[in-house]
Scaffold this active site. Structure first.
Site: not given
Ligand code: MG
Ligand code: IPM
Length: 357
Positions: A223, A251
């Site tokens: 986190d 990503d």
């Molecule tokens: Mg992915």
């Protein structure tokens, strides 16, 4: 060198971007005296349509008997209605497992010419950005036991996150090795405040660290890492993490560069074998329209030349050529900005070809 490559164009924009990458490889072959021999095989939706299966046995066999694999992308709306175990994405997971590709290397590089595409404040990316996410690719929750059971709360579904010491050790070694060739700073990301599998992960990574006294190892919770990545991305150089955390962080890292159409990746097994693919997906909305950016796939061939074949000059030639056409202002729609020259998929290939020396 004689090089046997398996091509897996896949779905959506996959075939168009792979076509351009092959042209670049052939030019590299001509100039540097290598011979590339290609075998094209099916995977994903294209394979489902042709054979009923997303990953035919022949595809696995051809990939296994090749020196490396170049993949476009798999998936698309057309197959989204299929049940989980029949979806095109299963082909990717199957290839990773069958080929033993446990180390996924995902660089996130902010190209100087594309700084405007970065969604973060300018001062956060002063001087560029160059980090790499090393993601464990054949273990964890993606491949753990999964199923359904009845509970007091109704039907439950479960997916087990599990890591064995050896699985963690080998990905940690890969990450430390990469760190040694870069700034010798490694951040291992886990959730050791909650998960048993993360505590084992952290222990094994610390053990491996003893063999790399020059590398500074930091441990970070997922986190916090997700937050730090947008707060101060330049604190990172190499990040090593589990399959699912790596899926998410890579990503996020690619978005920070603002140009997912530019980023290549490598999935490596023990030894030099690897599968190379762009980070972007199959983008069915623009498939077949000559709009896709082939640069990520072309840069994936550069990673292949470097990692699998040790052809550093050849790899740098490809990278230089890509940068050269960016510097000249050519842009596919995904990275277009005002004043730049719009080009399509094929023309991008044409222009890069000219720059290859
Ligand atoms: Mg992915
Ligand atoms: C990726 C993709 C895949 C993954 C999907 C398509 C199975 O998101 O390569 O990051 O989750 O690994």
């Amino acid at each position: 060198m004689n090089i046997k490559l398996a091509l897996v164009p896949g779905d959506g924009i996959g075939p168009e971007v792979v076509t351009q990458a092959v042209r670049i490889l052939d030019k590299i072959g001509q100039i540097y005296n290598h011979h590339f021999e290609y075998t094209t095989v099916l995977a994903g939706g294209a394979a489902i349509d042709a054979t009923g299966e997303c990953l035919p046995k022949e595809t696995i066999a051809v990939c296994k008997s090749s020196d490396a694999v170049l993949l476009g992308a798999v998936g698309g709306w057309k197959w989204d209605v299929l049940p989980g175990d029949k979806r095109p994405e299963r082909a990717l997971l199957g290839l990773r497992k069958e080929l033993g590709l446990f180390a996924n290397i995902r660089p996130a590089i902010l190209f100087e010419e594309l700084e405007d595409a970065c969604p973060l404040k300018k001062e956060l990316i002063e001087g560029g950005l160059d980090l790499v996410v090393v993601r464990e690719l054949t273990g964890g929750i993606y491949f753990g036991e999964k199923g359904f059971k009845q509970t007091e709360m109704g039907l439950a579904a479960y997916d087990v996150e599990q890591y064995a010491e050896e699985e963690v050790r080998r990905i940690a070694v890969a990450a430390f090795d990469i760190s040694m060739k870069r700034s010798k700073k490694l951040c291992s990301v886990d959730k050791a405040n909650v998960l048993e599998s993360s505590r084992l992960w952290r222990r094994v990574v610390s053990e491996v660290a003893k063999n790399y006294p020059e590398v500074t190892l930091e441990n970070m919770y997922i986190d916090n890492a997700a937050m730090q990545l947008v707060r101060n991305p330049k604190q990172f150089d190499v990040i090593v993490t589990s399959n699912i955390f790596g899926d998410i962080l890579s990503d996020e890292a690619s978005m920070i560069t603002g140009s997912i159409g530019m980023l290549p990746s490598a999935s490596l097994s023990q030894g030099n074998f690897g599968m190379y693919e762009p980070i972007h997906g199959s983008a069915p909305d623009i498939a077949g329209q000559d709009k896709a950016n082939p640069m990520a796939t072309i840069l994936s061939t550069a990673m292949m030349l470097k990692y699998t074949f040790g052809l550093v000059n050849e790899a740098e030639s490809v990278e230089r050529a890509v940068k050269a056409i960016l510097a000249k202002g050519y842009r596919t729609p995904d990275i277009m900005s005002s004043g730049m020259k719009p080009v399509g998929t094929k023309e991008t290939g044409d222009l890069i070809l000219i720059e290859i020396t």
